[in-house]
Design a protein around this motif. Structure first.
Motif, PDB file in Angstrom:
ATOM      1  N   UNK A  68     -55.202  55.060  -8.683  1.00  0.00           N
ATOM      2  CA  UNK A  68     -56.174  54.532  -7.733  1.00  0.00           C
ATOM      3  C   UNK A  68     -57.576  54.556  -8.319  1.00  0.00           C
ATOM      4  N   UNK A  69     -58.483  53.839  -7.627  1.00  0.00           N
ATOM      5  CA  UNK A  69     -59.907  53.883  -7.930  1.00  0.00           C
ATOM      6  C   UNK A  69     -60.687  53.507  -6.672  1.00  0.00           C
ATOM      7  N   UNK A  70     -61.944  53.968  -6.615  1.00  0.00           N
ATOM      8  CA  UNK A  70     -62.822  53.653  -5.479  1.00  0.00           C
ATOM      9  C   UNK A  70     -63.513  52.314  -5.715  1.00  0.00           C
ATOM     10  N   UNK A  71     -63.709  51.550  -4.632  1.00  0.00           N
ATOM     11  CA  UNK A  71     -64.356  50.238  -4.694  1.00  0.00           C
ATOM     12  C   UNK A  71     -65.299  50.113  -3.504  1.00  0.00           C
ATOM     13  N   UNK A  72     -66.482  49.569  -3.732  1.00  0.00           N
ATOM     14  CA  UNK A  72     -67.447  49.349  -2.653  1.00  0.00           C
ATOM     15  C   UNK A  72     -67.194  48.008  -1.977  1.00  0.00           C
ATOM     16  N   UNK A  73     -67.176  48.021  -0.644  1.00  0.00           N
ATOM     17  CA  UNK A  73     -66.918  46.802   0.120  1.00  0.00           C
ATOM     18  C   UNK A  73     -67.977  46.638   1.201  1.00  0.00           C
ATOM     19  N   UNK A  74     -68.020  45.435   1.774  1.00  0.00           N
ATOM     20  CA  UNK A  74     -68.993  45.088   2.817  1.00  0.00           C
ATOM     21  C   UNK A  74     -68.258  44.847   4.129  1.00  0.00           C
ATOM     22  N   UNK A  75     -68.811  45.332   5.206  1.00  0.00           N
ATOM     23  CA  UNK A  75     -68.218  45.197   6.529  1.00  0.00           C
ATOM     24  C   UNK A  75     -67.936  43.727   6.883  1.00  0.00           C
ATOM     25  N   UNK A  76     -66.743  43.496   7.401  1.00  0.00           N
ATOM     26  CA  UNK A  76     -66.282  42.200   7.935  1.00  0.00           C
ATOM     27  C   UNK A  76     -66.138  41.103   6.882  1.00  0.00           C
ATOM     28  N   UNK A  77     -66.387  41.400   5.630  1.00  0.00           N
ATOM     29  CA  UNK A  77     -66.175  40.416   4.565  1.00  0.00           C
ATOM     30  C   UNK A  77     -64.690  40.414   4.199  1.00  0.00           C
ATOM     31  N   UNK A  78     -64.128  39.234   4.005  1.00  0.00           N
ATOM     32  CA  UNK A  78     -62.728  39.146   3.619  1.00  0.00           C
ATOM     33  C   UNK A  78     -62.591  39.203   2.100  1.00  0.00           C
TER      34      UNK A  78
ATOM     35  N   UNK B  53     -59.872  43.013   5.149  1.00  0.00           N
ATOM     36  CA  UNK B  53     -61.283  43.210   5.462  1.00  0.00           C
ATOM     37  C   UNK B  53     -61.461  44.570   6.132  1.00  0.00           C
ATOM     38  N   UNK B  54     -62.712  45.027   6.223  1.00  0.00           N
ATOM     39  CA  UNK B  54     -62.978  46.393   6.655  1.00  0.00           C
ATOM     40  C   UNK B  54     -64.041  46.399   7.750  1.00  0.00           C
ATOM     41  N   UNK B  55     -63.972  47.414   8.621  1.00  0.00           N
ATOM     42  CA  UNK B  55     -64.897  47.472   9.759  1.00  0.00           C
ATOM     43  C   UNK B  55     -66.169  48.256   9.458  1.00  0.00           C
ATOM     44  N   UNK B  56     -66.303  48.741   8.223  1.00  0.00           N
ATOM     45  CA  UNK B  56     -67.534  49.427   7.812  1.00  0.00           C
ATOM     46  C   UNK B  56     -67.865  49.059   6.373  1.00  0.00           C
ATOM     47  N   UNK B  57     -69.132  49.195   6.010  1.00  0.00           N
ATOM     48  CA  UNK B  57     -69.560  49.031   4.616  1.00  0.00           C
ATOM     49  C   UNK B  57     -69.461  50.388   3.924  1.00  0.00           C
ATOM     50  N   UNK B  58     -68.957  50.374   2.708  1.00  0.00           N
ATOM     51  CA  UNK B  58     -68.839  51.640   1.982  1.00  0.00           C
ATOM     52  C   UNK B  58     -67.675  51.630   1.015  1.00  0.00           C
TER      53      UNK B  58
ATOM     54  N   UNK C  47     -41.676  48.947 -13.605  1.00  0.00           N
ATOM     55  CA  UNK C  47     -42.367  47.775 -13.053  1.00  0.00           C
ATOM     56  C   UNK C  47     -43.740  47.704 -13.704  1.00  0.00           C
ATOM     57  N   UNK C  48     -44.037  46.573 -14.319  1.00  0.00           N
ATOM     58  CA  UNK C  48     -45.269  46.401 -15.103  1.00  0.00           C
ATOM     59  C   UNK C  48     -46.289  45.579 -14.332  1.00  0.00           C
ATOM     60  N   UNK C  49     -47.544  46.020 -14.381  1.00  0.00           N
ATOM     61  CA  UNK C  49     -48.630  45.308 -13.720  1.00  0.00           C
ATOM     62  C   UNK C  49     -49.719  44.984 -14.737  1.00  0.00           C
ATOM     63  N   UNK C  50     -50.453  43.930 -14.451  1.00  0.00           N
ATOM     64  CA  UNK C  50     -51.602  43.546 -15.269  1.00  0.00           C
ATOM     65  C   UNK C  50     -52.504  42.653 -14.424  1.00  0.00           C
ATOM     66  N   UNK C  51     -53.700  42.386 -14.918  1.00  0.00           N
ATOM     67  CA  UNK C  51     -54.648  41.488 -14.257  1.00  0.00           C
ATOM     68  C   UNK C  51     -54.814  41.838 -12.773  1.00  0.00           C
ATOM     69  N   UNK C  52     -55.143  43.079 -12.493  1.00  0.00           N
ATOM     70  CA  UNK C  52     -55.374  43.495 -11.105  1.00  0.00           C
ATOM     71  C   UNK C  52     -56.755  43.020 -10.669  1.00  0.00           C
ATOM     72  N   UNK C  53     -56.800  42.316  -9.551  1.00  0.00           N
ATOM     73  CA  UNK C  53     -58.054  41.713  -9.087  1.00  0.00           C
ATOM     74  C   UNK C  53     -58.261  41.962  -7.604  1.00  0.00           C
ATOM     75  N   UNK C  54     -59.517  42.171  -7.237  1.00  0.00           N
ATOM     76  CA  UNK C  54     -59.939  42.198  -5.840  1.00  0.00           C
ATOM     77  C   UNK C  54     -61.253  41.426  -5.782  1.00  0.00           C
ATOM     78  N   UNK C  55     -61.272  40.354  -5.005  1.00  0.00           N
ATOM     79  CA  UNK C  55     -62.420  39.462  -4.979  1.00  0.00           C
ATOM     80  C   UNK C  55     -62.750  39.074  -3.539  1.00  0.00           C
ATOM     81  N   UNK C  56     -64.037  38.821  -3.293  1.00  0.00           N
ATOM     82  CA  UNK C  56     -64.452  38.290  -2.017  1.00  0.00           C
ATOM     83  C   UNK C  56     -63.973  36.857  -1.871  1.00  0.00           C
ATOM     84  N   UNK C  57     -63.605  36.480  -0.644  1.00  0.00           N
ATOM     85  CA  UNK C  57     -63.146  35.104  -0.405  1.00  0.00           C
ATOM     86  C   UNK C  57     -64.332  34.141  -0.375  1.00  0.00           C
TER      87      UNK C  57
END
Length: 291
Positions: free
Chosen positions: A173-183, A258-263, A281-291
């Motif tokens: 795992x790793x921590x990621x910063x997100x913005x409230x209500x953003x998909x 999406x998330x109900x708080x920023x943080x 099971x092999x993984x690569x190119x893990x991505x998390x992006x705003x819509x």
């Protein structure tokens, strides 16, 4: 027996043979001798107006029944016109596989050169491509396998989860910063050359902090599960395409979150099972992006 009766019986026999031939027809074009030749897999690439780093792939339709595309995440079934988004700068080899009558196929590949990354859709995952030691260092172990029987191994460009079975599991795992209500969308390339039984591979994006040895269950987004019908056989492709685990937020198979708080949230991947594939099971190119 008179001639008229003989003729009638002959007519009935011919009709029965004809009907039997009709009902015995095989509707599968792969088995009826109608296999196509010289399948044309040609396609064009055009930027989509008003959309950043978005391209329309258009296959010629003459003699083509269906199309399979690969933009570097493994092949998937698509449409004759397929819109793809390539948010990062780089050169992408796009391969179109045209499928025609009788299962005949042909492939054509073209490159797309993306000059600049889309500043509105950066990849929020650090080290998700596992290119080097610095990438791998971005990930922490969830320490779910006390004995170390289940573990992740890392190679250039990939990470693989291994388990001896018996319900052994491990997570990263790793921590990621997100913005409230953003998909956001989460995706990754997953593959395995052999199937499993009683196995799961799950992706979470939760607000609770992972604790050593504690199975994480906060906000499941997507995954593979033999109970739900996927990962029983070999697979390769984007998890959003080959996965079958329902999203806790949408109650459907979806990679949108999406998330109900920023943080901070925690992107966590954990996998294990009772009868786990021998290949991992092999993984690569893990991505998390705003819509």
């Amino acid at each position: 027996m008179n001639l008229s009766i003989i003729l009638k019986r002959s007519a009935y026999l011919m009709l029965a043979i004809a009907l039997g031939s009709l009902t015995g027809c095989d509707d599968d074009p792969a088995n009826n001798g109608l296999t196509a030749t010289n399948v044309d897999a040609a396609f064009t690439i055009a930027p989509v107006a008003g959309k950043v780093n978005t391209y329309l792939l258009t296959a010629q339709e003459n003699g083509v029944i269906s199309s399979k595309w690969d933009i570097g995440y493994g092949p998937y079934m698509g449409k004759m016109e397929e819109e793809v988004v390539l948010p990062d700068a780089g050169t992408y080899t796009v391969t179109h596989t045209a499928i025609a009558a009788g299962g005949a196929t042909s492939k054509v590949s073209h490159d797309i050169v993306v000059a600049a990354s889309d500043p509105a859709k950066p990849n929020l995952v650090r080290g998700g491509f596992f290119n080097n030691a610095a990438d791998i260092a971005q990930w922490s172990s969830a320490k779910l396998s006390a004995t170390g029987a289940a573990f992740w191994s890392f190679n250039s460009g990939t990470a693989t989860i291994h388990s001896p079975g018996g319900w052994a599991q491990e997570g990263i795992y790793q921590a990621i910063d997100v913005v409230k209500d953003k998909e956001y969308t989460i995706d990754m390339l997953v593959s395995c050359p052999s199937g499993s039984d009683e196995t799961w591979f799950e992706v979470y994006a939760g607000k609770s902090v992972p604790k050593d040895g504690v199975e994480y269950k906060d906000n499941k987004v997507m995954g593979l599960s033999t109970w739900d019908g996927c990962a029983k056989g070999a697979f390769t492709g984007r998890l959003s395409s080959v996965g079958c685990v329902k999203n806790d937020g949408t109650a459907s198979v979806s990679n949108v979150v999406k998330f109900d708080t920023t943080g901070k949230i925690y992107l966590l991947i954990r996998s294990g099972g009772n009868t786990f594939t021998k290949d991992g099971i092999t993984v690569s190119r893990i991505e998390m992006r705003g819509k």
